[in-house]
Scaffold this active site. Structure first.
Site, mmCIF file in Angstrom:
data_model
loop_
_atom_site.group_PDB
_atom_site.id
_atom_site.type_symbol
_atom_site.label_atom_id
_atom_site.label_comp_id
_atom_site.label_asym_id
_atom_site.label_seq_id
_atom_site.Cartn_x
_atom_site.Cartn_y
_atom_site.Cartn_z
ATOM 1 N N VAL A 115 23.342 -4.079 -7.840
ATOM 2 C CA VAL A 115 23.227 -4.655 -9.180
ATOM 3 C C VAL A 115 23.946 -3.854 -10.260
ATOM 4 O O VAL A 115 23.998 -4.299 -11.417
ATOM 5 C CB VAL A 115 21.746 -4.862 -9.596
ATOM 6 N N LYS A 148 -6.643 1.668 -12.207
ATOM 7 C CA LYS A 148 -8.039 1.660 -12.664
ATOM 8 C C LYS A 148 -8.560 3.083 -12.790
ATOM 9 O O LYS A 148 -9.260 3.419 -13.726
ATOM 10 C CB LYS A 148 -8.906 0.900 -11.642
ATOM 11 N N LYS A 196 -0.904 -14.255 -4.617
ATOM 12 C CA LYS A 196 -0.987 -15.652 -4.145
ATOM 13 C C LYS A 196 -2.145 -16.400 -4.789
ATOM 14 O O LYS A 196 -2.051 -17.600 -5.045
ATOM 15 C CB LYS A 196 -1.111 -15.710 -2.629
ATOM 16 N N VAL A 206 3.693 -15.108 -0.312
ATOM 17 C CA VAL A 206 3.532 -15.848 0.947
ATOM 18 C C VAL A 206 4.239 -15.099 2.070
ATOM 19 O O VAL A 206 5.428 -14.788 1.969
ATOM 20 C CB VAL A 206 4.100 -17.274 0.855
ATOM 21 N N GLY A 230 -8.274 -1.955 9.408
ATOM 22 C CA GLY A 230 -7.805 -2.248 8.058
ATOM 23 C C GLY A 230 -7.099 -3.599 7.925
ATOM 24 O O GLY A 230 -6.528 -3.914 6.890
ATOM 25 N N LYS A 239 -1.635 -19.914 0.252
ATOM 26 C CA LYS A 239 -0.224 -19.820 0.630
ATOM 27 C C LYS A 239 0.343 -21.204 0.946
ATOM 28 O O LYS A 239 1.494 -21.496 0.611
ATOM 29 C CB LYS A 239 -0.076 -18.872 1.821
#
Lengths: 427, 427
Positions: free
Chosen positions: B33, B45, B105, B132, B187, B205
């Site tokens: 670019v 947070k 999503k 997705v 996980g 999705k």
């Protein structure tokens, strides 16, 4: 509403498909780009020839200048094939500020760099999605979808003819010549099948894919290429017994800054998704540093699938026209090309040796391999077939150079009649 | 060289991946670019929390305004999740003329249309490839790769958690609860797995995919959704014996102008490439009028794969910035949404009936099905298991409405103890 005029070079299988896709999906094109698309002129060799689409005879010409020099034509769609003459035509079209879409892998593998440069200099787009893997949008996935990733490996089944032949040999036990004959009867193989079966067609596609994937200027002569005409039913069956499927595989691999690009018959594990790519279908497996393993599957050729890729490129050009940003999409190589040497390519191999049926052959062969530093993953002495006894081996990874040198020594060995065959085990 | 400044909302799994991909592949981004990319601020947070990447503490903030209101930030990358608060933040960012990339999503399935409209009105890009199928560049394939085609059918394995669970149940004979437990330990599944196992995640999705694929404004409430928590080992085994694999399948289908979008456990033929999609991987099968069958396979989640999609979107935004053409890429629906009714959806079904073990049950059931106009492809009376006898059926295509009505009648039948289970056979 604005109208974009197309000049179509060629009205064969793909050209007829392009006419159909533009006609059948005009409403989607209008919605997508806000203008209509109209084929103004079509270059053909023989205007009298019967076609699978009806076109107004007034649109048809045998004179390329009528298209290339027509100022009302905005975009050239080249689906006529050929190399030198076609290249000259397209360079002229670009000089005349016409955008170009081509499905011509032969041309792009040989002269892609020059053509893209000419396009860029003239502020024109040059798109060629259809040149690799027909209807599968693989080039835009490599360029845009993985724009942020570093692609390390591409494995492609990118020739439908050879995949059809190998599928028939593997699944139905046909001989090579039977399978080739059937492919020719079904129109999957040409009367002269050489470019397909000797791997040249696949090599052109791998040159294009690796140029884009590795951002290096990879030419056709950089691709080491071997075809499938020497494949025997025995090789396929032994492979199957060991859990592998035979495919004509294009590989493009990068380690650090050097690359290796090949086309050759090779074995892939039956549990790998590539093994499930059957008949005339194509698939391209891409391994990226960050994304990991991905695969793109679909029809590698055919009138409408290839035309879909061509017309989707057309949409891209038209969108750029609407925004006034044509001529900026060519990605020029970031890196100097650096090819690996045979010492730097490491692979597992399948090896079939025809041996004298004498006590100690197995011991002598394993001793020779051990001396050469090749360790063996599997070894299997086959029951004698007629007077021939065979030994099948699967090696651990070894450099291509060491392996080739060892083949020579095996051939010279007292206990080996000849090396029956050897193949890379690719994945 | 120009520098583009990013504000990153979230530094969890995907956010950390984004930091890594931008750092590791900076040279490719610069080449692609023509400018450098710099993360200026990161919203978290808990600033004290340990992260898998090191970031300058001065970059971290708990106050979103420090990012959304910072005039030096060009692009917002949202990987924090959440719906209402996140939507408000992103709308504010777009009003402030910041481009947005999101992997969210949930948000896009619910408010995609509003956010894209806001982006377009503010001349901004809003890209969401990562929402997705993680690392698979499926949205750009649907939008750009098949820009010229009419997509008729999308079949997706778009939830890695459920695909992992079903793979373990199918290949290793685990029970649902064992497989879920293993997925949680690795996980792949959350402590509260509901959104995954009940199909909501996949439904989101499919809403996004069908909106793009059919150019209709498909919302989450349009997706009929059923999860996998009721799947038994028996269903999987019977399916296998008939040549099918159980998958959580998202379908989006169009006939003429009306569509049907669902998520449900369904059977797919073992010979279809979708059956080979194992563990946490995703795949999306796309059938287009012209292109025919294609499939896109890869990692559906994970830190780096998802980050690849996010950063490839970032490249897209930056290219548009360089050309000054942001805000033009949102494709708004071409068609009014029209959903099919249950009379208009035709499918093959697998059906397991628990029957009284009496003479004539088979005859009575086939008579009932015949009266209802359901023809049977396969029927199979299973050996008695304990006091239970079962009949397994595969039907020919029948409307969903007829099938549902027949299930009620079967349940009322004298010879049927209960309908054990029923599943669509998808492909």
């Amino acid at each position: 509403m604005e109208n974009i005029s197309i000049g179509l070079l060629g009205l064969g299988t793909v050209g007829s498909g392009v006419v159909k896709v533009i006609r059948n999906h005009q409403d989607k094109l209008v919605h997508g780009v806000g203008c209509t698309v109209h084929i103004r002129k079509i270059l053909v060799k023989d205007p009298a020839k019967e076609r699978s689409v009806e076109v107004d005879p007034a649109m048809v010409t045998v004179n390329p200048s009528e298209i290339i020099e027509d100022p009302s034509i905005d975009i050239i769609v080249e689906v006529m094939g050929g190399i030198e003459e076609t290249r000259t035509l397209l360079l002229k079209a670009l000089e005349n500020k016409k955008h170009v879409i081509t499905a011509n892998k032969d041309l792009m593998a040989l002269y892609g760099h020059d053509l893209l440069k000419a396009a860029s200099e003239n502020g024109c787009d040059l798109f060629y999605e259809a040149s690799v893997a027909g209807g599968i949008p693989i080039l835009r996935s490599v360029v845009d979808g993985f724009a942020s990733d570093r692609i390390q490996r591409i494995i492609g089944i990118v020739n439908g003819t050879t995949n059809y032949i190998l599928t028939k040999m593997s699944d139905e036990g046909m001989s090579y010549s039977e399978a080739l004959k059937e492919a020719q009867e079904l129109g999957y193989a040409e009367a002269d099948p050489e470019a397909d079966v000797e791997g040249t067609d696949a090599a052109r596609k791998m040159a294009i894919l690796s140029t884009l994937g590795f951002s290096m200027n990879v030419g056709l002569s950089d691709v080491r290429c071997k075809g499938i005409s020497g494949i025997s039913q025995e090789d396929i069956e032994y492979g199957q017994q060991l859990g592998y499927t035979m495919k004509l595989i294009g590989t493009a691999e990068r380690d650090n800054d050097s690359i290796d690009v090949t086309v050759q018959p090779a074995l892939v594990s039956v549990s790998h998704p590539l093994a499930a790519v059957k008949n005339e279908n194509n698939a391209v497996y891409v391994y990226g540093d960050a994304v990991g393993e991905t695969m793109f599957y679909g029809p590698g050729a055919g009138s409408l699938p290839t035309a879909t890729a061509v017309v989707s490129d057309l949409v891209g050009v038209m969108r750029n026209m609407r925004l006034g940003v044509n001529g900026h999409s060519a990605a020029f190589p970031q890196f100097e090309k650096k090819m690996k040497t045979a010492e730097e390519v490491f692979k597992k191999y399948f090896l079939r040796l025809v041996v004298e049926d004498e006590v100690g052959a197995l011991a002598e062969i394993t001793a020779l391999l051990s001396t050469e530093g090749i360790s063996v993953e599997k070894i299997w002495q086959n029951p004698k077939r007629g007077s021939v006894s065979e030994i099948i081996l699967v090696t651990h990874k070894v450099s291509e150079k060491s392996f080739e040198q060892t083949l020579v020594k095996l051939n010279d060995s007292r206990v080996v009649s000849r090396v029956g065959s050897s193949f890379r085990i690719e994945i």
